[in-house]
Scaffold this motif. Structure first.
Motif, short mmCIF file in Angstrom:
data_model
loop_
_atom_site.label_atom_id
_atom_site.label_comp_id
_atom_site.label_asym_id
_atom_site.label_seq_id
_atom_site.Cartn_x
_atom_site.Cartn_y
_atom_site.Cartn_z
N TYR A 1 7.44 5.06 -1.98
CA TYR A 1 7.06 6.38 -1.49
C TYR A 1 6.03 6.19 -0.38
O TYR A 1 5.16 5.31 -0.47
N TYR A 2 6.13 7.04 0.63
CA TYR A 2 5.22 6.97 1.77
C TYR A 2 4.31 8.19 1.77
O TYR A 2 4.74 9.32 1.50
N VAL A 3 3.03 7.95 2.07
CA VAL A 3 2.05 9.04 2.14
C VAL A 3 1.18 8.82 3.37
O VAL A 3 0.76 7.69 3.65
N HIS A 4 0.94 9.91 4.11
CA HIS A 4 0.01 9.87 5.23
C HIS A 4 -1.23 10.65 4.84
O HIS A 4 -1.16 11.80 4.45
N LEU A 5 -2.39 10.00 4.95
CA LEU A 5 -3.65 10.59 4.52
C LEU A 5 -4.62 10.67 5.68
O LEU A 5 -4.86 9.66 6.36
N SER A 6 -5.18 11.86 5.90
CA SER A 6 -6.14 12.00 6.99
C SER A 6 -7.49 12.51 6.52
O SER A 6 -8.45 12.52 7.29
N THR A 7 -7.60 12.95 5.27
CA THR A 7 -8.89 13.43 4.73
C THR A 7 -9.08 12.90 3.33
O THR A 7 -8.12 12.59 2.61
N LEU A 8 -10.33 12.82 2.91
CA LEU A 8 -10.63 12.42 1.54
C LEU A 8 -10.11 13.41 0.52
O LEU A 8 -9.72 13.05 -0.58
N ALA A 9 -10.10 14.69 0.90
CA ALA A 9 -9.78 15.74 -0.06
C ALA A 9 -8.36 15.64 -0.59
O ALA A 9 -8.08 16.06 -1.70
N GLU A 10 -7.44 15.10 0.19
CA GLU A 10 -6.04 15.08 -0.23
C GLU A 10 -5.65 13.80 -0.93
O GLU A 10 -4.51 13.64 -1.37
N VAL A 11 -6.59 12.86 -1.07
CA VAL A 11 -6.26 11.55 -1.61
C VAL A 11 -5.72 11.64 -3.04
O VAL A 11 -4.67 11.07 -3.36
N ARG A 12 -6.43 12.35 -3.92
CA ARG A 12 -6.04 12.36 -5.33
C ARG A 12 -4.61 12.83 -5.52
O ARG A 12 -3.82 12.19 -6.22
N GLU A 13 -4.25 13.94 -4.90
CA GLU A 13 -2.91 14.49 -5.09
C GLU A 13 -1.84 13.54 -4.56
O GLU A 13 -0.81 13.32 -5.20
N ARG A 14 -2.08 12.97 -3.39
CA ARG A 14 -1.07 12.13 -2.77
C ARG A 14 -0.89 10.80 -3.51
O ARG A 14 0.21 10.28 -3.62
N VAL A 15 -1.99 10.25 -3.99
CA VAL A 15 -1.89 8.99 -4.73
C VAL A 15 -1.07 9.16 -6.00
O VAL A 15 -0.29 8.28 -6.39
N LEU A 16 -1.19 10.30 -6.64
CA LEU A 16 -0.47 10.54 -7.89
C LEU A 16 1.04 10.65 -7.70
O LEU A 16 1.79 10.64 -8.68
N GLU A 17 1.51 10.73 -6.44
CA GLU A 17 2.95 10.77 -6.19
C GLU A 17 3.64 9.52 -6.72
O GLU A 17 4.80 9.57 -7.14
N HIS A 18 2.97 8.39 -6.71
CA HIS A 18 3.63 7.16 -7.14
C HIS A 18 3.98 7.19 -8.63
O HIS A 18 4.94 6.52 -9.06
N VAL A 19 3.24 7.95 -9.41
CA VAL A 19 3.56 8.07 -10.83
C VAL A 19 4.92 8.74 -11.01
O VAL A 19 5.74 8.31 -11.83
N ASN A 20 5.18 9.79 -10.22
CA ASN A 20 6.46 10.48 -10.31
C ASN A 20 7.62 9.59 -9.88
O ASN A 20 8.73 9.69 -10.42
N VAL A 21 7.39 8.73 -8.89
CA VAL A 21 8.44 7.82 -8.45
C VAL A 21 8.74 6.78 -9.53
O VAL A 21 9.92 6.49 -9.82
N LEU A 22 7.72 6.21 -10.12
CA LEU A 22 7.92 5.23 -11.20
C LEU A 22 8.60 5.86 -12.41
O LEU A 22 9.23 5.17 -13.20
N ALA A 23 8.47 7.18 -12.54
CA ALA A 23 9.08 7.87 -13.68
C ALA A 23 10.55 8.17 -13.48
O ALA A 23 11.24 8.59 -14.41
N ARG A 24 11.09 7.99 -12.27
CA ARG A 24 12.47 8.38 -11.98
C ARG A 24 13.50 7.74 -12.92
O ARG A 24 14.40 8.43 -13.41
N PRO A 25 13.44 6.43 -13.17
CA PRO A 25 14.43 5.86 -14.10
C PRO A 25 14.37 6.50 -15.49
O PRO A 25 15.40 6.69 -16.13
N LEU A 26 13.18 6.83 -15.94
CA LEU A 26 13.03 7.53 -17.22
C LEU A 26 13.77 8.87 -17.19
O LEU A 26 14.52 9.21 -18.11
N VAL A 27 13.53 9.63 -16.12
CA VAL A 27 14.11 10.97 -16.04
C VAL A 27 15.63 10.89 -15.91
O VAL A 27 16.36 11.68 -16.53
#
Length: 1239
Positions: free
Chosen positions: A423-449
């Protein structure tokens, strides 16, 4: 002449002095060995007779005449406990399965339904708390958006305190929603989830009615909100940094275990805000890892380097301690040179391949997280060589940092992720880091789903309720700030006093005491628990998205995770400690070898969680008596550990040492270990039983059934008649528990059930079992009314639970010891009662039984005693130190009493005038060749009375009218207990102190003579205090043209950012708006919250004297060692019966009969020798490297979790592999920004 006269006079005085000193040592001026032996016999005999009289020991022994003795079968015991714990776990799993099933079905049916504009929900942070105005919460930030779009207010609910939920005000008729600070509740995806998940309330309530032992139930959404039952007002102290997606129960259920390598670009362009964002990205990635994951962080420029050097060429387990080490090291990396991406990627792929081939690390998912501000090209050849030819076992996640990025960078960095299942994420502010970093959890969960059928059941390691581990460092920093402020103010009030040596010494002692380790009386504020959780899948295969019109896209979305908490106290209640017996215990170990439950798990220091409290290994708690150096564990011990982790069934006898009394006493002995795995869980149960007195246990005769006795007696009199006054029961044991009523004390609850047992129609409740779980298919029938009705009936049948065996034992003990309520004066037939009571004054006689019952009597009786009653102060019966020591003493001398006095240490000084002496004696019941401990009797009296008694006896002479006694100023006499602590001394200030600190020379001789044995004890759960370094980075000197270019760049990019922020606000995006709370905790030294007091900067500190400034520290896990002492009774008489030998052996030592005390008589005329002995005070073990590095170099065996789902054939059909930053939504700005940047 004058000079000669002075010299002659001095010589004469010297001769006189020598003559006097030698005269002191002629036989007539010495205390004789016979006198010392006589004192020991007389003192011990008188104390013994007094103890027999005041405790009525003979009558206590007769109370168990009818009791039976049965053998304790350790194998059956551990299997029975494991079965009970497993049944309880199945109940929790069944409840979670119902939540998962309901959530999946509801989301399938309703998540596309529009949310009404006037929709309201119960927001946990905004609900009114009618019972506690002091609890403060962090409100949602006031965004400008709210000036344009008015949202409905949160619903309010009536809350009531509930004992089952830690007396927190709750509402059990509904759930409420917690939304993290960095998530906007009204973002479309978030509010949709909150809306459809309201239907879970019915299932939460039904679960709780079906199983009243259920604790908190919850559904954590992948969008960030958490719906929890029951509803409560969220407590945020000091700020709310809780995000369910970073908790262990969510992370471990959302994806299978993973090996992660984080590559951080440290080239010269990664400076300023880019560097800060990169650090924040890595920190947030680390926060999503748990004990079953493995990780390393590498920085790269021209070379590739591990951020923690000792973690070189390896992955480390993602424990709290290792994660903390990585985060601290992250503060120090410097940017320079040009980035060598080829070397970094090659190094990461090679390392992951080694672990993959050797089945090391997590042995499941693997991922590379690349954090950079741009790449020269996509490095396709590397991925072909290292990843694609193995069917892409490694996922690649890319994080592009910076507002000003090239289109080529976006294209190449995104391709790297999309081509490698990432997964690719573009980050330009500190405020958006937490939400964007958590995207990788959803990707790793794909085989489960995608596989849909399996919902892995995950049990977490031990953790402390809602407390975030990062808060510990913050709380410690706040304490130091308060201390610094106090020092400033004190110096300002009185500079001379503050700077005085006496005041500085006083403050130094206070600091040392504050950094103590063991008196953790504040543990109660944390509730330790484990959780069981399962993933919740989006059952849809496709989703309609807007991309050049409506388009159907293949999806595999994780809706979230459902779970419930299981307080460790509930598991401990099922361990039936009364069946294990005194000095035995049960504990549980995870698949990593870490402790889940153990009586010596000490997770708190000074009411703050320890940095590594949830990764304490079993061999760091079970101290085997092999006298090895720290962390040099024997092969026998590691083999035992491996069998336990592998969940095999077995038993073994081991020699162990264990500490008591805040690590001030030690004991040694053989214990029998029995263990078995708990099926379908990562846990193994271990039961430890003392080898000698643990073989048998007391049981009441079968004819003494509680219910039968009540019915056969006239008028159905209940057993509560045997419990009338001055009694208590073990507060942590499960006698009977009512699930719908609350009681003010365990005693009140017990009386309630004793009365119910006496009534006709009483039935002992069966152990609760999980109802059969029927899986509902999507779109089919849900839980219908008839099922709910059946559950309600079940709830009525299971409104309480009782442990039949424990209740039986308690009533038997209560009935046979009811006579203890009579005062000693009533039961005494001779005149000694008045004499003893007059001699000793205030006395407490007590009796504690194996069933947890404690009785006590005061003599003379006091109606209004200001002191806390004995049984209220020490209600834990077989777990009290005086009980445990008395049972051990029985095998040394079955007639003796164990005497002790409160300890007198710098941290806890003793007020000798109020000190009490406690004496205890074990009562065993014998049946033929078998015997077992039934109870412990004892008495407590004022220390001054024992001192008077001791003084009277040691000042008397036997047979002769004149002799030298302890009354002489030339002799010092002590009573020292079996662990070397002074019980009585002529100098009362020495009472309660360690004898080796008062007379180290004599203690050393006693050790050399093997009267005392030194026992080396290592505390592997200690905390040390490292000085926190405050850095002052220098400024970078730039040319005027560079400054102009930076100003213009800042202006343009800020304009772009502002425009996009406004656009995004109007569109109500779900991205983060504020991350201040997280920023404060991720970077302890840069606190941005204006309400928090900030430490003075170095510039300001120069204005103060160095004495005022404290050394700022950071609590750090470490090992501490100490040397405790234990009397060696083997051939003790031969060791003690030694004569005085001038000043070569200037003391006598004699065992006081029928006690655990040693009478030590020392010739005070002999100079005290300056010697050193092994210290009882804990000192840090000095290794050549940090503790995390040492642990990493000597890894211990672990078992990988059973579930691993990392691939699915349909995953290639999913196109979603990246999201741009806010800037990408307005492409017209890009050419302008690039043009200006190149000016």
């Amino acid at each position: 002449m004058c000079y000669r006269a002075i010299v002659i006079l001095l010589l004469l005085l010297s001769l006189k002095s020598n003559f006097t000193a030698s005269a002191q040592h002629v036989p007539n001026t010495r205390i004789s060995l016979n006198s010392v032996q006589g004192w020991g016999v007389k003192l011990g005999t008188e104390l013994y007779h007094f103890g027999e009289f005041i405790t009525r020991k003979k009558e206590v022994e007769d109370s168990w005449k009818s009791a039976q003795i049965e053998s304790r079968d350790g194998e059956k015991l551990v299997q029975s406990m494991a079965d009970d714990i497993r049944a309880m776990m199945e109940l929790k799993i069944s409840a979670v399965k119902r939540i998962v099933e309901a959530a999946e079905n509801m989301a399938f049916d309703k998540q596309n339904e529009p949310v009404p504009e006037d929709f309201q929900f119960y927001n946990s942070k905004e609900m009114e708390d009618l019972y506690d105005d002091s609890i403060t919460t962090t409100p949602e930030p006031d965004f400008n958006m709210e000036n344009w779009i008015v949202r409905p207010p949160s619903k309010n609910a009536h809350l009531q305190q509930n004992a089952h939920f830690s007396n927190i005000p709750v509402n059990t008729n509904l759930s409420s929603v917690h939304v993290p600070t960095n998530v906007y509740a009204w973002a479309p995806e978030v509010i949709k989830g909150i809306h459809w998940s309201e239907g879970l309330d019915t299932h939460f309530i039904n679960n709780y009615q079906s199983d009243p032992t259920l604790s908190w139930q919850y559904f954590g959404s992948s969008t960030g909100f958490m719906r929890h039952y029951p509803a409560m007002k969220w407590r945020a102290d000091p700020v709310d940094i809780y995000d369910c997606r970073t908790r262990a129960w969510y992370m471990e259920a959302a994806a299978s275990p993973k090996d992660v390598i984080v590559l951080v670009d440290r080239s010269g362009s990664m400076t300023g805000q880019r560097r800060d964002i990169a650090k924040h990205v890595v920190t947030n990635i680390l926060d999503t890892l748990g004990n079953n994951d493995f990780v390393n962080v590498m920085t790269f420029a021209d070379t590739v380097e591990e951020i923690v050097p000792c973690f070189e060429d390896s992955l480390v387990q993602a424990t709290l301690g290792n994660i903390r080490e990585l985060k601290l090291a992250l503060e120090n990396f410097e940017t320079m040179e040009i980035a060598n991406f080829s070397a970094a990627l090659t190094r990461a792929f090679d390392l992951l391949e080694i672990y993959r081939n050797n089945s090391g690390g997590a042995n499941c998912n693997q991922a590379i997280m690349l954090v950079t501000d741009g790449v020269p090209y996509n490095y396709k050849e590397l991925f072909e060589k290292y990843n694609w030819k193995y069917d892409t076992p490694v996922r690649v996640f890319t994080y592009l940092i910076g507002r000003e990025v090239k289109v080529a960078d976006v294209r190449e960095v995104k391709w790297m992720a999309c081509a490698n299942r990432g997964y690719y994420v573009h980050l330009s502010t500190l405020a958006e880091v937490r939400e964007r970093v958590l995207e990788h959890v959803n990707v790793l969960a794909r085989p489960l789903v995608l596989q849909r059928e399996k919902h892995p059941v995950v049990w977490t390691p031990v953790y402390a309720n809602v407390t975030d581990p990062k808060v510990a460092d913050y709380l410690w920093e706040q304490r130091e700030r308060a201390e610094q402020k106090e020092r400033f103010m004190s110096q300002r009030r009185d500079k001379v006093l503050f700077n005085s040596e006496k005041e500085q010494n006083r403050r130094w002692k206070i600091t040392q005491m504050k950094q103590g380790q063991y008196s953790e009386l504040g543990n109660s504020q944390y509730q330790l628990m484990t959780s069981v959780s399962m993933p919740v899948y989006d059952l849809r295969h496709n989703e309609s998205v807007e991309e050049n019109g409506q388009k159907e896209m293949r999806i595999a979305r994780l809706l979230g995770v459902a779970g419930t908490d299981v307080p460790l106290s509930e598991i401990q209640a099922l361990m039936t400690p009364y069946k294990i017996g005194v000095n035995g215990y049960a504990f549980m170990v995870t698949n990593n070898g870490y402790i889940l439950i153990h009586p010596d798990l000490r997770p708190v220091f000074q009411q703050i969680l320890k940095p590594s409290y949830n990764s304490v290994d079993m061999i760091e708690v079970e101290l085997f008596d092999d006298d090895r150096s720290p962390r040099n564990f024997s092969k026998e011990l590691t083999a035992l550990r491996q069998e336990i982790i592998d969940q095999k069934t077995g038993n073994k006898i081991m020699s162990v040492k264990y500490h008591m009394d805040d690590m001030k006493r030690v004991s040694r002995g053989k214990k029998h270990y029995f263990w078995t795995g708990i099926s379908d869980s990562p846990f193994t149960l271990v039961v430890t039983i003392p080898e000698n007195y643990g073989r048998h246990r007391i049981t009441p005769p079968p004819t003494d059934d509680i219910h039968r006795l009540s019915l056969t007696s006239s008028k159905n009199i209940s057993a509560k008649q045997y419990l009338s006054d001055k009694w208590s029961v073990h507060p942590d044991w499960l006698y009977c528990r009512h699930y719908e009523r609350t009681f003010s004390s365990p005693e009140e609850e017990l009386l309630y059930f004793l009365e119910r047992v006496a009534k006709p129609g009483w039935r002992w409740p069966a152990k609760p079992r999980p109802p059969e779980h029927h899986k509902n298919k999507p779109g089919h029938d849900r839980h219908n009314g008839s099922v709910d009705g059946e559950r309600n009936k079940a709830a009525q049948r299971n409104e309480y639970y009782c442990d039949h065996g424990l209740m039986q034992a308690l009533v038997y003990d209560a009935r046979n010891t009811a006579w203890f309520n009579k005062s000693i004066a009533e039961s005494a037939s001779d005149e000694k009662a008045a004499e003893f009571i007059q001699r000793f004054g205030y006395i407490v006689a007590f009796l504690a039984t194996h069933s947890g019952l404690t009785r006590w009597q005061t003599h003379p009786p006091k109606e209004h005693d200001e002191k806390v009653e004995f049984g209220k102060q020490w209600p834990h019966a077989i777990d009290e130190v005086w009980y445990r020591r008395a049972v051990e003493q029985h095998y040394i001398d079955p007639l003796s009493y164990v005497y002790s006095v409160e300890m007198n240490t710098e941290k806890f000084p003793l007020n000798v005038s109020l000190a009490m002496v406690t004496a205890s004696h074990a009562v065993f019941h014998t049946d033929g060749h078998r015997k077992a401990p039934a109870a412990v009797v004892g008495f407590q009296f004022k220390h001054e009375r024992l001192t008077e008694w001791f003084t009277n006896i040691t000042s008397s002479c036997e047979h002769t009218k004149e002799c030298v006694t302890c009354a002489s100023d030339d002799w010092d006499c002590y009573l020292v207990d079996s662990n070397g602590w002074i019980v009585v001394s002529k100098d009362e200030t020495q009472t309660g102190q360690f004898f080796g600190k008062i007379r180290p020379d004599i203690m050393l001789r006693l050790v050399e003579d093997e009267v005392f044995r030194t026992v080396h004890v290592i505390d592997y759960q200690a905390v040390c205090f490292r000085e926190k370094k405050i850095t002052n980075p220098a400024s970078t000197i730039r040319t005027p043209i560079q400054n102009l270019r930076l100003i213009m760049s800042w202006f343009v990019t800020t304009s772009i950012w502002l425009y996009n922020s406004i656009s995004l606000s109007v569109a109500q995006s779900s991205y983060s708006f504020d991350d201040v709370a997280y920023q404060n905790y991720e970077n302890d030294e840069d606190t941005d919250d204006p309400s928090m007091p900030k430490p003075p900067t170095r510039i300001h500190e120069r204005d103060f004297e160095k004495l005022v400034l404290i050394n700022r520290t950071r609590p750090t896990p470490c090992d501490r060692e100490m040397y405790l002492y234990q009397m060696d009774y083997k051939n003790l008489d031969a060791k003690l019966n030694k004569p005085l030998n001038e000043c070569m052996r200037p003391f006598y030592a004699q065992l006081v009969n029928y006690t655990n005390m040693l009478l030590v008589v020392v010739d005070g005329m002999c100079a005290k020798k300056d010697v050193s002995i092994a210290s009882i005070d804990p000192t840090e073990v000095q290794y050549n490297e940090s503790l995390p590095c040492l642990k990493h170099k000597h890894p211990l065996y672990r078992k990988t979790p059973a579930s691993c789902i990392r691939n699915h054939t349909e995953e290639s059909n999913i196109d979603m592999c990246g999201r741009g930053s806010l800037i990408n939504r307005n492409m017209l700005w890009i050419p302008l920004s690039i043009l200006i940047l190149w000016i």
